[in-house]
Scaffold this active site. Structure first.
Site, PDB file in Angstrom:
ATOM      1  N   CYS A 273       0.804  -1.221   0.000  1.00  0.00           N
ATOM      2  CA  CYS A 273       0.000   0.000   0.000  1.00  0.00           C
ATOM      3  C   CYS A 273       0.830   1.261   0.000  1.00  0.00           C
ATOM      4  O   CYS A 273       0.310   2.347  -0.262  1.00  0.00           O
ATOM      5  CB  CYS A 273      -0.961   0.020   1.181  1.00  0.00           C
ATOM      6  SG  CYS A 273      -0.135   0.102   2.790  1.00  0.00           S
TER       7      CYS A 273
ATOM      8  N   ASP B 283      -4.986  -9.560 -34.511  1.00  0.00           N
ATOM      9  CA  ASP B 283      -5.456  -9.471 -33.134  1.00  0.00           C
ATOM     10  C   ASP B 283      -5.295 -10.799 -32.402  1.00  0.00           C
ATOM     11  O   ASP B 283      -4.810 -10.842 -31.268  1.00  0.00           O
ATOM     12  CB  ASP B 283      -6.920  -9.016 -33.114  1.00  0.00           C
ATOM     13  CG  ASP B 283      -7.761  -9.722 -34.168  1.00  0.00           C
ATOM     14  OD1 ASP B 283      -7.253 -10.680 -34.806  1.00  0.00           O
ATOM     15  OD2 ASP B 283      -8.924  -9.335 -34.361  1.00  0.00           O
TER      16      ASP B 283
ATOM     17  N   ASP C  72      -4.499   6.481 -42.314  1.00  0.00           N
ATOM     18  CA  ASP C  72      -3.647   5.669 -43.169  1.00  0.00           C
ATOM     19  C   ASP C  72      -3.920   5.918 -44.644  1.00  0.00           C
ATOM     20  O   ASP C  72      -3.204   5.381 -45.492  1.00  0.00           O
ATOM     21  CB  ASP C  72      -3.840   4.179 -42.854  1.00  0.00           C
ATOM     22  CG  ASP C  72      -2.522   3.453 -42.711  1.00  0.00           C
ATOM     23  OD1 ASP C  72      -1.523   4.097 -42.356  1.00  0.00           O
ATOM     24  OD2 ASP C  72      -2.487   2.238 -42.984  1.00  0.00           O
TER      25      ASP C  72
END
Length: 991
Positions: A40, A691, A325
């Site tokens: 923490c 992908d 593009d």
């Protein structure tokens, strides 16, 4: 960063390129001297005796008492570094498993309860009821009223318990510290897994096992009961059934552990948005890709960009990069208009917390927009904003109309300068900062918006979308260098403004966040017809398969709606849990202490000056390290320096003009030559389905991913609802899967020796690459009913009672398993049925063509190019649904339909001609033939178009069908009574 006043353009061979001097001063590393909790970040604290609190006696890993007690109570109860089980420390409550330890209950001995009990026996005369009633027990201590010594001890004990040990008894309202409660809440996990109720999942698993057993019995019966008069049909059908069974098993195995997830946005806000302090959220770079402004309209892209800029996330932590593009001046000018409109739209959205924050969708929704609105100025501001948006649309439409007429000399900019992207295949790189973080009106801060178009030159491989994303990854590392990256298609707008916060609940979690490479959101679509005729929603994939993968090693990346960890995109490995890395870093590792020793060469150093190297050994190590980074990331000292900064960010002293020139350098056509970009770094090349390949290699390195399904969908987009475009989309996916299967990244054996990819996850990737091959047996099975009807044969012999029971049990198990799967997933029966129908349509058309094209590319090296699908929103309701565009993919399902129709007619005529005894066999054949036609029904409806108009092509097919049917009619001659000769076996030879 400030918005630039002009468009920067440059080429990889331009003399204007400069080399950025490396900033050798590393960012200060947090002091880790044993006093700070590694979980923490708070002070570790001290024990009651004043010694430093040590949670683990084996390795001394610094953990504070609250984190130690939380880990024992809610976590794994082991040390994060050495994996040794935490022992109970004096003053800590017991948890499950402490009974095995041989220690004495220190709580009783600490407060000397036995001695106090003896005192009570002496001073209380054995049994005074009034004295007994006056006793009080506080935190394990028995007190006697009026005893000052014990009262003083009580106060000391209470103070220690609240400060060091925590209250062991229920706290009263007066004793609750709001700040302490808030800190405790911030330490809680930001997300959790939610198991599917066993009442839904257990019956599903049992039925699946039962279905597998029945399938084995069915195949055994089919193999050992051939058809003597139709051996060929029987053998082919058995092979197809075995093939389809194996395909179902491969698809079913990863579905064994589905889960859901739940996030806690309130805890995220407490942890990263402290009151009266700057927010601590991590920066996020958003990538939007577009190519053709006529197939991907500028208004659609503008709505996506506006929804990104208006997200519920600190504006100074968001940078949006739009990659053009196609180097279109129309896209550039549309984004300039979008940047101006964003100065008004973003403050409006954040002021009134509107949803969704794409203006086109927001103003078109037919809902009560006054619901939950309490500010009296909302109606006036909404009307004003709607008028502003309509004027914005008119300006965008004017730009589109002007772009329809291309001048012969090419486009010129407002200042008369020729547009650098007039030749879309040969142009320099372009970049301009359209919005900076301080570019809002009236003090409203805005996210950064950057337009870029990477350089394109003949003779260089540009790798389509994956290449554009990698160029943006490098440019963003130079300009903003956020540790997390959100990837969106230009037609997917942000539907849930808290989507990034949802992902941060996983990526920034203290326990598992650092091992997560990306968070994938499901895709949801607008503008689809009510019945989703061509299964564009893909609910079976997004609501069933992806949730099942989330229970193994994580979902597959689907190309959009995904937030990545930049380190994972750079090819880095996840942190190791077994052993904590040393803080005195080495020269070859870009983590922890390496920033102290790694120095980036300037241009002068690259030319051979080694003055900055202090010793021969250090010089060799530094040179080897630099060569490794150069071979991996390319020849950009500034980019290499940014790649080893895990927390992200760029030096505040950087010059903006120099940064833009470096950005031009890293997106040049030749930058990726002789580097690992596209192979080990960034989005992977080598497949149309980049992908799947990208997520596969991340999982092989040991990363895991997370599937996030918030109640309000995070992103929504548009999908092509035309039959031809839908089939071409499926063809693209199938070809990409086969490219992976035939490459060196074949999931059957790739990275099998490392053991970082889980077995069921590997099976899921195998299923995602071999599924097109199921089209072969499915095509044969769709033709078998017609062949049986035309030849008067069948694939099974006469069915016995036992066989009929197996057949009935098989159909019941298939139906029951699907129904139970829909029950736990929440997918509707109609959505599942549409998915089944289009599975057959896509298999006998797109998947079949993909096998041929994939084989040609793998063996004959024939390159395959795909055009961008149209993403123009419909002017009329479902106008594009009835648009008919001819493609070769329509031939196989049309042929199957005609053959089955001919077979049905032939079967009926033959039954009428033969008499009533042949109707029983005919029913079985007709059942399978109707099964094929019912699955092809959406295709037939799309082929016919609207009822009031019939395409010319359908008329041609009708004529062809009539011709074929006439020839078969003459061949069968159904109304002529067929005479059969005598049965020799009954009458004998002398008959």
């Amino acid at each position: 960063m400030e918005a630039s006043t002009g468009l920067f353009a440059g080429s990889h061979n331009s003399n204007e390129f400069v080399v950025i001097e490396g900033h050798e001063e590393p960012k200060p590393v947090r002091n880790i001297d044993g006093q700070v909790c590694e979980i923490c970040g708070d002070c570790v604290g001290f024990t009651v005796d004043g010694d430093l609190f040590v949670a683990c006696e084996e390795c001394g890993f610094p953990v504070c008492r609250p984190c130690y007690e939380y880990e024992r109570r809610e976590g794994t109860q082991v040390c994060p570094q050495c994996q040794t089980r935490y022992k109970r420390i004096k003053g800590s409550p017991r948890v499950e498993g402490d009974e095995d330890e041989d220690d004495v209950d220190d709580i009783e001995h600490e407060f000397k309860m036995e001695e106090e009990k003896d005192k009570l026996k002496i001073g209380g005369h054995g049994g005074d009821d009034e004295n007994a009633k006056s006793l009080a027990k506080v935190n394990g201590e028995i007190l006697i009223p009026g005893n000052a010594k014990l009262d003083e001890k009580k106060e000391i004990t209470d103070e220690r318990n609240f400060q060091q040990q925590g209250n062991l008894w229920p706290e009263t309202e007066a004793s609750v510290d709001p700040e302490k409660a808030m800190r405790d809440e911030a330490r809680q996990p930001l997300s959790r897994k939610v198991a599917i109720p066993s009442g839904k999942l257990s019956p599903y698993r049992m039925v699946v096992v039962g279905r597998l057993v029945i399938l084995v019995m069915f195949l055994q019966y089919r193999m050992f009961h051939p058809v003597p008069d139709a051996v060929g049909l029987w053998l082919i059908s058995v092979i197809c059934e075995v093939w389809l069974t194996l395909s179902w098993i491969i698809d079913q195995l990863p579905k064994w552990f589905p889960i859901d997830r739940e996030t806690y946005l309130d805890r995220l806000s407490i942890r990263f948005e402290p009151e009266n302090k700057p927010n601590l959220f991590s920066p996020v770079d958003v990538f939007v890709t577009t190519v053709d402004p006529f197939k991907e309209p500028p208004l659609v892209t503008a709505n996506t960009v506006l929804s990104i800029l208006a997200m519920d996330y600190p504006a100074n932590k968001i940078s949006c990069y739009v990659s053009d593009d196609g180097a279109s001046m129309l896209t550039f000018e549309a984004l300039q208009e979008t940047a101006e409109f964003a100065r008004k739209w973003v403050p409006f959205c954040k002021k009134y917390s509107t949803e969704p924050r794409a203006p086109e969708k927001y103003f078109s929704e037919k809902i009560d927009f006054l619901k939950d609105k309490v500010q009296s100025t909302y109606v006036r501001d909404r009307r004003t904003m709607k008028r502003e948006y309509e004027e914005f649309k008119v300006r965008i439409n004017a730009l589109v109309a002007k772009a329809m007429r291309v001048p012969e000399e090419g486009w010129t900019m407002k200042d008369g300068t020729p547009w650098p992207g007039n030749n879309t295949n040969d142009h320099p790189g372009m970049i301009q900062i359209l919005l900076a973080h301080n570019g809002g009106l009236e003090g409203n801060e805005l996210p950064c918006l950057v337009y870029l178009s990477r350089e394109k030159r003949p003779g260089f491989q540009h790798h389509s979308k994956a290449g554009a994303l990698n160029a943006m990854l490098r440019v963003s590392a130079v300009l903003s260098n956020a540790p997390f990256v959100l990837n969106l298609d230009c037609n997917h707008y942000v539907n849930n403004s808290k989507a990034v916060r949802e992902a941060m609940c996983f990526l920034t979690d203290l326990q598992v966040g650092k091992s997560i490479c990306f968070v994938q959101f499901p895709q949801r679509f607008d503008s689809l017809d009510k019945h989703d005729r061509y299964a564009n929603r893909n609910t079976v994939l997004f609501d069933i398969n992806m949730r099942c993968l989330d229970g193994i090693q994580g979902p597959i990346y689907v190309g959009t709606g995904c937030i990545f960890r930049r380190k994972a995109l750079y090819g880095g490995d996840p942190p190791k849990d077994s052993k904590r890395p040393k803080m005195t870093g080495c020269c070859c590792c870009p983590c922890f202490g390496s920033r102290k020793k790694l120095q980036v060469h300037s241009k002068h150093d690259e030319n051979g000056d080694d003055a900055g190297i202090t010793g021969p050994e250090e010089g060799k190590q530094l040179l080897a390290s630099e060569l490794n980074f150069e071979n991996k990331f390319g020849k950009s000292a500034f980019f290499v320096n940014s790649s080893i900064t895990e927390e992200g960010g760029i030096p505040s002293s950087s010059n903006q003009a120099a940064l833009l020139k470096e950005a031009i350098n890293v997106m040049s056509s030749s930058y990726e030559d002789r580097t690992l970009w596209g192979y080990e770094v960034g989005w992977n090349y080598g497949s149309v389905s980049a992908d799947i390949l990208t997520s596969f290699k991340m999982h092989c390195r040991g990363w895991r991913s997370v599937y996030c399904m918030p109640n309000r969908p995070a992103f929504r987009g548009t999908a092509s609802i035309n039959l031809s475009d839908r089939l071409n989309q499926v063809l693209r996916w199938a070809v990409g899967s086969l490219e992976i299967l035939f490459s060196r990244h074949c999931p059957i054996w790739y990275s099998s020796n490392e053991g970082k990819l889980k077995g069921l996850q590997r099976v899921a990737y195998i299923s995602s690459t071999v599924y097109p091959f199921s089209s072969i047996p499915l095509l044969i099975y769709c033709l078998l009913p017609a062949v049986c009807l035309l030849t008067d044969k069948f694939i099974t012999p006469s069915i016995s009672t036992f066989a009929s029971l197996i057949f009935v049990a098989l159909f019941i198990s298939i139906f029951a398993s699907n129904i139970l799967e829909l029950r736990w997933s929440g997918v509707t029966l109609e959505e599942w049925w549409r998915n089944e129908q289009f599975w057959v349509i896509g298999s006998v058309s797109a998947h079949l063509f993909a096998i041929v094209r994939g084989f040609l590319k793998a063996v004959a090296k024939v390159d395959i190019n795909f055009s961008v699908l149209s993403k123009v929103p419909d002017d009329g309701e479902f106008r594009d649904l009835y648009t008919f565009r001819w493609t070769a993919l329509l031939i196989p399902p049309t042929t199957i339909t005609i053959i089955n129709l001919v077979g049905i007619v032939a079967g009926f005529t033959d039954a009428i001609n033969s008499g009533g005894q042949s109707w029983g066999a005919l029913l079985g054949k007709l059942f399978f033939s109707f099964w094929v036609l019912v699955h092809l029904y959406p295709f037939l409806k799309g082929l016919m178009g609207r009822q009031n108009r019939t395409p010319t092509l359908v008329i041609i097919w009708s004529v062809l069908l009539a011709s074929i049917f006439s020839l078969l009619w003459v061949r069968i001659d159904p109304f002529v009574l067929k005479t059969k000769g005598p049965d020799v076996k009954q009458c004998g030879i002398s008959c």
